[in-house]
Design an enzyme around this catalytic site. Sequence first.
Site, PDB file in Angstrom:
ATOM      1  N   CYS A   1       0.821  -1.219   0.000  1.00  0.00           N
ATOM      2  CA  CYS A   1       0.000   0.000   0.000  1.00  0.00           C
ATOM      3  C   CYS A   1       0.855   1.270   0.000  1.00  0.00           C
ATOM      4  O   CYS A   1       0.357   2.356  -0.291  1.00  0.00           O
ATOM      5  CB  CYS A   1      -0.945   0.008   1.189  1.00  0.00           C
ATOM      6  SG  CYS A   1      -2.082  -1.377   1.169  1.00  0.00           S
TER       7      CYS A   1
ATOM      8  N   HIS B   1      -3.242   7.271   2.578  1.00  0.00           N
ATOM      9  CA  HIS B   1      -3.656   5.968   2.063  1.00  0.00           C
ATOM     10  C   HIS B   1      -5.049   5.667   2.606  1.00  0.00           C
ATOM     11  O   HIS B   1      -5.358   5.954   3.766  1.00  0.00           O
ATOM     12  CB  HIS B   1      -2.660   4.902   2.516  1.00  0.00           C
ATOM     13  CG  HIS B   1      -3.122   3.519   2.225  1.00  0.00           C
ATOM     14  ND1 HIS B   1      -3.540   3.131   0.969  1.00  0.00           N
ATOM     15  CD2 HIS B   1      -3.250   2.412   3.019  1.00  0.00           C
ATOM     16  CE1 HIS B   1      -3.898   1.860   1.004  1.00  0.00           C
ATOM     17  NE2 HIS B   1      -3.732   1.401   2.238  1.00  0.00           N
TER      18      HIS B   1
ATOM     19  N   ASN C   1      -9.992  -0.141   0.011  1.00  0.00           N
ATOM     20  CA  ASN C   1      -8.523  -0.034  -0.003  1.00  0.00           C
ATOM     21  C   ASN C   1      -8.003  -0.596  -1.327  1.00  0.00           C
ATOM     22  O   ASN C   1      -8.014  -1.808  -1.540  1.00  0.00           O
ATOM     23  CB  ASN C   1      -7.965  -0.821   1.192  1.00  0.00           C
ATOM     24  CG  ASN C   1      -6.450  -0.773   1.289  1.00  0.00           C
ATOM     25  OD1 ASN C   1      -5.777  -0.328   0.358  1.00  0.00           O
ATOM     26  ND2 ASN C   1      -5.919  -1.235   2.396  1.00  0.00           N
TER      27      ASN C   1
HETATM   28  O1  UT7 Z   1      -3.445  -0.924   3.769  1.00  0.00           O
HETATM   29  C1  UT7 Z   1      -3.006  -1.188   5.070  1.00  0.00           C
HETATM   30  C2  UT7 Z   1      -3.663  -2.410   5.505  1.00  0.00           C
HETATM   31  N1  UT7 Z   1      -4.878  -2.406   6.148  1.00  0.00           N
HETATM   32  C3  UT7 Z   1      -5.324  -1.650   7.165  1.00  0.00           C
HETATM   33  O2  UT7 Z   1      -4.853  -0.591   7.471  1.00  0.00           O
HETATM   34  C4  UT7 Z   1      -6.453  -2.231   7.943  1.00  0.00           C
HETATM   35  C5  UT7 Z   1      -6.257  -2.019   9.415  1.00  0.00           C
HETATM   36  N2  UT7 Z   1      -7.240  -2.672  10.225  1.00  0.00           N
HETATM   37  C6  UT7 Z   1      -8.568  -2.380  10.204  1.00  0.00           C
HETATM   38  O3  UT7 Z   1      -9.001  -1.579   9.421  1.00  0.00           O
HETATM   39  C7  UT7 Z   1      -9.458  -3.024  11.219  1.00  0.00           C
HETATM   40  O4  UT7 Z   1      -8.693  -3.636  12.228  1.00  0.00           O
HETATM   41  C8  UT7 Z   1     -10.442  -4.071  10.615  1.00  0.00           C
HETATM   42  C9  UT7 Z   1     -11.464  -3.362   9.757  1.00  0.00           C
HETATM   43  C10 UT7 Z   1      -9.652  -5.065   9.774  1.00  0.00           C
HETATM   44  C11 UT7 Z   1     -11.155  -4.827  11.711  1.00  0.00           C
HETATM   45  O5  UT7 Z   1     -11.868  -3.928  12.536  1.00  0.00           O
HETATM   46  P1  UT7 Z   1     -11.774  -4.040  14.125  1.00  0.00           P
HETATM   47  O6  UT7 Z   1     -12.678  -3.024  14.660  1.00  0.00           O
HETATM   48  O7  UT7 Z   1     -10.328  -3.975  14.491  1.00  0.00           O
HETATM   49  O8  UT7 Z   1     -12.408  -5.463  14.382  1.00  0.00           O
HETATM   50  P2  UT7 Z   1     -11.729  -6.749  15.041  1.00  0.00           P
HETATM   51  O9  UT7 Z   1     -10.747  -7.354  14.115  1.00  0.00           O
HETATM   52  O10 UT7 Z   1     -11.284  -6.413  16.417  1.00  0.00           O
HETATM   53  O11 UT7 Z   1     -12.978  -7.699  15.128  1.00  0.00           O
HETATM   54  C12 UT7 Z   1     -14.096  -7.407  15.986  1.00  0.00           C
HETATM   55  C13 UT7 Z   1     -15.196  -8.419  15.705  1.00  0.00           C
HETATM   56  C14 UT7 Z   1     -14.706  -9.859  15.666  1.00  0.00           C
HETATM   57  O12 UT7 Z   1     -15.702 -10.681  16.224  1.00  0.00           O
HETATM   58  P3  UT7 Z   1     -15.528 -11.243  17.710  1.00  0.00           P
HETATM   59  O13 UT7 Z   1     -14.271 -12.049  17.699  1.00  0.00           O
HETATM   60  O14 UT7 Z   1     -15.445 -10.038  18.589  1.00  0.00           O
HETATM   61  O15 UT7 Z   1     -16.776 -12.060  17.891  1.00  0.00           O
HETATM   62  C15 UT7 Z   1     -14.601 -10.160  14.197  1.00  0.00           C
HETATM   63  O16 UT7 Z   1     -14.765 -11.527  13.903  1.00  0.00           O
HETATM   64  O17 UT7 Z   1     -15.752  -8.160  14.417  1.00  0.00           O
HETATM   65  C16 UT7 Z   1     -15.772  -9.370  13.663  1.00  0.00           C
HETATM   66  N3  UT7 Z   1     -15.630  -9.047  12.247  1.00  0.00           N
HETATM   67  C17 UT7 Z   1     -16.677  -8.853  11.443  1.00  0.00           C
HETATM   68  N4  UT7 Z   1     -18.000  -8.872  11.664  1.00  0.00           N
HETATM   69  C18 UT7 Z   1     -18.791  -8.623  10.614  1.00  0.00           C
HETATM   70  C19 UT7 Z   1     -14.483  -8.908  11.538  1.00  0.00           C
HETATM   71  N5  UT7 Z   1     -14.782  -8.616  10.267  1.00  0.00           N
HETATM   72  C20 UT7 Z   1     -16.121  -8.590  10.177  1.00  0.00           C
HETATM   73  C21 UT7 Z   1     -17.026  -8.337   9.132  1.00  0.00           C
HETATM   74  N6  UT7 Z   1     -18.345  -8.351   9.388  1.00  0.00           N
HETATM   75  N7  UT7 Z   1     -16.607  -8.064   7.874  1.00  0.00           N
END
Ligand code: UT7
Length: 320
Positions: free
Chosen positions: A113, A247, A277
């Site tokens: 990225c 980004h 992204n």
């Molecule tokens: O280009 C550079 C690379 N990328 C980035 O910069 C991305 C950086 N990270 C992020 O944007 C965020 O961390 C994410 C969008 C990937 C995830 O968001 P989060 O608020 O950090 O969620 P999390 O990973 O802590 O997950 C919270 C919950 C989990 O469920 P449990 O374990 O609490 O029951 C996940 O399984 O949300 C769940 N979850 C979803 N639920 C519905 C994760 N993805 C999804 C989804 N839909 N698509």
Amino acid sequence: MLCSVLKGVGGYLPTSVLTNDDLSRTMDTSDTWIRRRTGIGERHIAAPEECTSDLAVYAAQRVFKAAGISPEAIDLVLVATVSPDRTFPSTAALVQGKLGITRGMAFDVNAACSGFLYAITLADALLKQRQATCALVIGAETFSRLLDWSDRTTAPLFGDGAGAVILKAEEHSAPAGILSSCLYADGSQWEILYTDGGPSLNQRTGVTRMQGREVFRQAIEKMLESIRYLLVQADISLDEIAWIIPHQANARIIESIAERLSFPIERVLVTVDRHANTSAASIPLAIVEGFESGKLAFGQHVLYTSIGAGLTWGASLMRL
Ligand code: UT7
């Protein structure tokens, strides 16, 4: 003084749009979750017959038109991508060939990225060393081909697209174009964002694996660090920056950076809601949209910042 000056921008987004509701029909997710946690509403997906080089060529054709420059003037083609058409030759060579350019250099830049930032910084150095005179720099991705479409933690986050700029070496009496850049990498952290395949590893392309929370935390920390360093290095204050063009990975990351800098969010370009992204294409596509919407204007100071797999990160300051 010799400057690397922006002569134009051009972008291309595939016509097919995949909404969050579309995704929620094939995986356990929802429009509400994706919008609330990422700010993403939809993403563009390349047609099966469209390769990264095709997206890049469409973007290049638009930048040639916008800049009033013909392909014959180009003696450096850089394509920032992690989704090349082939293992080799480089996508840049394929793009160069499709555009009918037969002189100068062409090669890919893989900094995920951060690829576009790495590529414009490299182009800037080559132009200022008089190794080239006119650079076509493209960020292009068919990232949809690097996704596990059953993984809700990664598949909703990415999209396809390409953005191109032309940078030309020009003598100016005052600093113009790319004024200052800083790039970083920390390969010890590669495991927080990677593909689980590769030509040497297992002869497959692989799909994206990410420790989302850790990448999120580092994204804020490292982009802030880069911006602060760059402001000092370039001896410029935030008040003089017309736009921050970060980004586009997650709206919450972008908002947090603006808030911590006390920089008005109204002066931060945001496209993640419609593009998701697009990896190396995200910043050039945001620049394209900034010009099309009338937000960006020549003469303004803009600040780019990015983070990506590697880890790689950095920032760049440009007088448009
Ligand atoms: O280009 C550079 C690379 N990328 C980035 O910069 C991305 C950086 N990270 C992020 O944007 C965020 O961390 C994410 C969008 C990937 C995830 O968001 P989060 O608020 O950090 O969620 P999390 O990973 O802590 O997950 C919270 C919950 C989990 O469920 P449990 O374990 O609490 O029951 C996940 O399984 O949300 C769940 N979850 C979803 N639920 C519905 C994760 N993805 C999804 C989804 N839909 N698509």
